[in-house]
Scaffold this motif. Sequence first.
Motif, PDB file in Angstrom:
ATOM      1  N   ARG A 215       0.785  -1.426   0.047  1.00 50.12           N
ATOM      2  CA  ARG A 215      -0.011  -0.113  -0.050  1.00 50.12           C
ATOM      3  C   ARG A 215       0.763   1.224  -0.087  1.00 50.12           C
ATOM      4  N   LEU A 216       0.767   2.092  -1.007  1.00 54.14           N
ATOM      5  CA  LEU A 216       1.516   3.306  -1.216  1.00 54.14           C
ATOM      6  C   LEU A 216       0.930   4.317  -0.121  1.00 54.14           C
ATOM      7  N   GLU A 217       1.689   4.991   0.988  1.00 55.09           N
ATOM      8  CA  GLU A 217       1.180   5.982   1.679  1.00 55.09           C
ATOM      9  C   GLU A 217       1.721   7.232   1.144  1.00 55.09           C
ATOM     10  N   THR A 218       0.603   7.934   0.627  1.00 53.76           N
ATOM     11  CA  THR A 218       1.531   9.224   0.071  1.00 53.76           C
ATOM     12  C   THR A 218       0.621  10.372   1.253  1.00 53.76           C
ATOM     13  N   GLY A 219      -0.077  10.115   2.203  1.00 57.16           N
ATOM     14  CA  GLY A 219      -0.754  10.883   3.289  1.00 57.16           C
ATOM     15  C   GLY A 219      -1.930  11.709   2.424  1.00 57.16           C
ATOM     16  N   PHE A 220      -2.685  11.012   1.370  1.00 57.57           N
ATOM     17  CA  PHE A 220      -3.816  11.507   1.004  1.00 57.57           C
ATOM     18  C   PHE A 220      -4.748  10.300   0.528  1.00 57.57           C
ATOM     19  N   TYR A 221      -6.011  10.411   0.356  1.00 58.89           N
ATOM     20  CA  TYR A 221      -6.758   9.048  -0.283  1.00 58.89           C
ATOM     21  C   TYR A 221      -6.332   9.399  -1.613  1.00 58.89           C
ATOM     22  N   GLU A 222      -5.962   8.307  -2.261  1.00 60.63           N
ATOM     23  CA  GLU A 222      -5.292   8.464  -3.641  1.00 60.63           C
ATOM     24  C   GLU A 222      -5.861   7.653  -4.629  1.00 60.63           C
ATOM     25  N   VAL A 248      -0.788  14.413  -7.345  1.00 62.18           N
ATOM     26  CA  VAL A 248       0.396  14.187  -6.594  1.00 62.18           C
ATOM     27  C   VAL A 248       1.282  13.331  -7.670  1.00 62.18           C
ATOM     28  N   LEU A 249       2.580  13.637  -7.800  1.00 67.14           N
ATOM     29  CA  LEU A 249       3.454  12.838  -8.421  1.00 67.14           C
ATOM     30  C   LEU A 249       4.646  12.255  -7.342  1.00 67.14           C
ATOM     31  N   ALA A 250       4.554  11.084  -7.191  1.00 69.66           N
ATOM     32  CA  ALA A 250       5.516  10.586  -6.043  1.00 69.66           C
ATOM     33  C   ALA A 250       6.571   9.634  -6.707  1.00 69.66           C
ATOM     34  N   GLU A 251       7.865   9.641  -6.359  1.00 73.01           N
ATOM     35  CA  GLU A 251       8.750   8.723  -6.937  1.00 73.01           C
ATOM     36  C   GLU A 251       9.115   7.730  -5.595  1.00 73.01           C
ATOM     37  N   THR A 252       9.168   6.330  -6.202  1.00 74.21           N
ATOM     38  CA  THR A 252       9.402   5.203  -5.256  1.00 74.21           C
ATOM     39  C   THR A 252      10.668   4.581  -5.643  1.00 74.21           C
ATOM     40  N   ASP A 253      11.453   3.989  -4.996  1.00 76.99           N
ATOM     41  CA  ASP A 253      12.337   2.962  -5.295  1.00 76.99           C
ATOM     42  C   ASP A 253      11.680   1.629  -5.733  1.00 76.99           C
ATOM     43  N   LEU A 254      12.433   0.567  -6.037  1.00 76.66           N
ATOM     44  CA  LEU A 254      12.129  -0.715  -6.778  1.00 76.66           C
ATOM     45  C   LEU A 254      11.373  -1.629  -5.533  1.00 76.66           C
ATOM     46  N   ARG A 255      11.344  -1.095  -4.319  1.00 75.32           N
ATOM     47  CA  ARG A 255      10.742  -1.982  -3.223  1.00 75.32           C
ATOM     48  C   ARG A 255       9.409  -0.951  -2.789  1.00 75.32           C
ATOM     49  N   ASN A 257       9.302   1.901  -1.573  1.00 72.54           N
ATOM     50  CA  ASN A 257       9.463   3.196  -0.838  1.00 72.54           C
ATOM     51  C   ASN A 257       9.221   4.456  -1.316  1.00 72.54           C
ATOM     52  N   ILE A 258       8.675   5.348  -0.733  1.00 70.76           N
ATOM     53  CA  ILE A 258       8.343   6.546  -1.637  1.00 70.76           C
ATOM     54  C   ILE A 258       9.807   7.550  -1.409  1.00 70.76           C
ATOM     55  N   VAL A 259      10.469   7.947  -2.175  1.00 70.50           N
ATOM     56  CA  VAL A 259      11.523   8.858  -2.240  1.00 70.50           C
ATOM     57  C   VAL A 259      11.273  10.312  -2.094  1.00 70.50           C
ATOM     58  N   TRP A 260      10.172  10.869  -2.804  1.00 67.71           N
ATOM     59  CA  TRP A 260       9.941  12.158  -2.851  1.00 67.71           C
ATOM     60  C   TRP A 260       8.493  11.976  -3.435  1.00 67.71           C
TER      61      TRP A 260
END
Length: 456
Positions: A215-222, A248-255, A257-260
Motif C-alpha cells: 500500500r502506497l502511503e502518500t498522506g492522501f486518499y489517492e 501528486v507525483l511520487a517517486e518510489t524505489d523498486l521496493r 518506498n517513497i523517495v519524494w
Amino acid sequence: MKNFILLLLAILSLNISAQEIWQKFYKDASINNFAYTPDNEFILCGYGFEQDTTVVELLRADSMGNVFWRHDLKFTETIRYTQILAVPDSGSLLAVTGDQVLLFYKFSGDNELQWEKRIEIESRYLRNVQMYWEEESRSFVFVVNDCDPACSVFIGKLSKTGDLLWIREHTEGDMLACVSALLYSGQDYYFLMSTDEGTLLYKTYADGQKWWSKRLETGFYEKAVGMLKSPQGNLQILFNTSPSEQIVLAETDLRGNIVWQKEYPEGLVYVLAASACRTEADGAAIFGSMEIPGIIGVQNFILNLDARGDSLWVYHPEPEGIPAGIVRCNDGNLAFLTLEGSHPPRLAKIKSDGLVTALDGPQKGTDPGIHAAPNPFSNQTCFYISSKIASKASHIQIFDLCGRIVCSVPITGQSKVYWNACDEANNKLKSGVYLYRAVGQGLSTEYHKMIVSPVN
C-alpha cells in the motif's frame, strides 16, 4: 489564491494560438485512448453502439492527425473496455474486454490483421486491461482485473504470434479495484491497483508469480492514474488525491518506498482526470482536468516538469473535454487526446516549449512596454522599459508558475533595470520559467515570459 488564478488566466490568454501546432476533431468516431508508433503515426481506438451491437473502432492517422485507415469490429456480447498498444514493427495490438472474455487483435504496420486471440475467464466481470511490449522476449504482457464477486488480477504473456505462454491469477479479496498501469523493470513487472482502500503497488517475477504488494502511503486518499520509469530507474507514480483535490507525483524505489512526492497545482476544487508521459529532457508532462475557484466550468491543463518534479510551464488547451492521454512525439513535441465535452474527440499537438508566445520579445511595429534581454539567462538579465511605462511604474513583479511573487524589483524611473536572478532573500532562483510584469499606481502591463537557465 488570487495570484494563482490570475496567472492561469494570463497564461491562457497568452498562449493558446501560439502553442498549438495542429488539432483534429473526429466527428464520427468513438475513441477512448490512443498510441504513437515508431513511424510517426497515431493509432486510436474506442467503442460505440448500434442497436444490439457493440462496434469497436480502430483508426490510424498520419503525423498531422489525418485518418487514412479505419477498421470496425462488431460484437453482440457486452464490451466494457478497449486499449491500444503500438509495437516496434509499427503495428498495433488492440485489447477488448467483456464480461467473461479478453480479446486481442494484432495488426501489422500495413494494417493487416495478423492474428487474434480469445481468452475466456468464466464467471468474471472483466474491467480495465493494460499492456506492455517486452523487447527482450519479443512478447506482450497484459494485466486485467475483475470484480465478481471478489477482486482478482490476471497477469499473462502472449508470444508475438499470439500464443498464450502463461497466465496467473492474484486475488486481493472483497474490494473494488481497477488496474491503472503496468511497467517492466529489471526483469520484473510492476503494476498499480486503485482500490477503495487506496493504491496497491504489485511486483511479480518474470513468470508472473507474485513477489509482494504494498500500500502506497502518500498522506492522501489517492487514486493512481499512471506510472513512469524515472531517469534513475525508479518508479514515478501519478495520483488523483482527496480531500486536497490535487494531483501528486511520487517517486518510489523498486521496493515501493517513497523517495519524494510533490503536489500540483494549488488552489483547485477538484481534479477530474490526469495522465502523464516522459519528456525528452527526462522530465514528465502531466495532462489533467480541474475545477478552479471563481472560474466557471472545467479547465484542462498540461503541466511540464523537470526530472526533479519541479514545474517548468503550464498550458491550458481548449476546448474543454476529459483528458484521455498524452504522448511525446519523435520531434519532442506533445500530442494529447480529449473526449466528450461539447465537441467530438480531439487529437492535438503542441510545442514542447509550452510558453512560446508572440510576447516573448519586442515585435516589429509595436511597443512591448517592457522586455528582458538576454532571455534565457543564467546569472543576470536586463529589463528594458519604455519611457511611457518607466514614468508610471514603480516595480517589476516576478512570478513563479504557482502564482507566487518571488521578487519585486524597483524601477524608480529608469529605462534599464538589471536583475541577478535572486529572490527577495537574495537566494538564487531554481532554473525554470518565470513570468514578469511592470506595476504601478493604476498600471499593470501584460505578463511576459523569461527562462532562468542552469548555471554552466
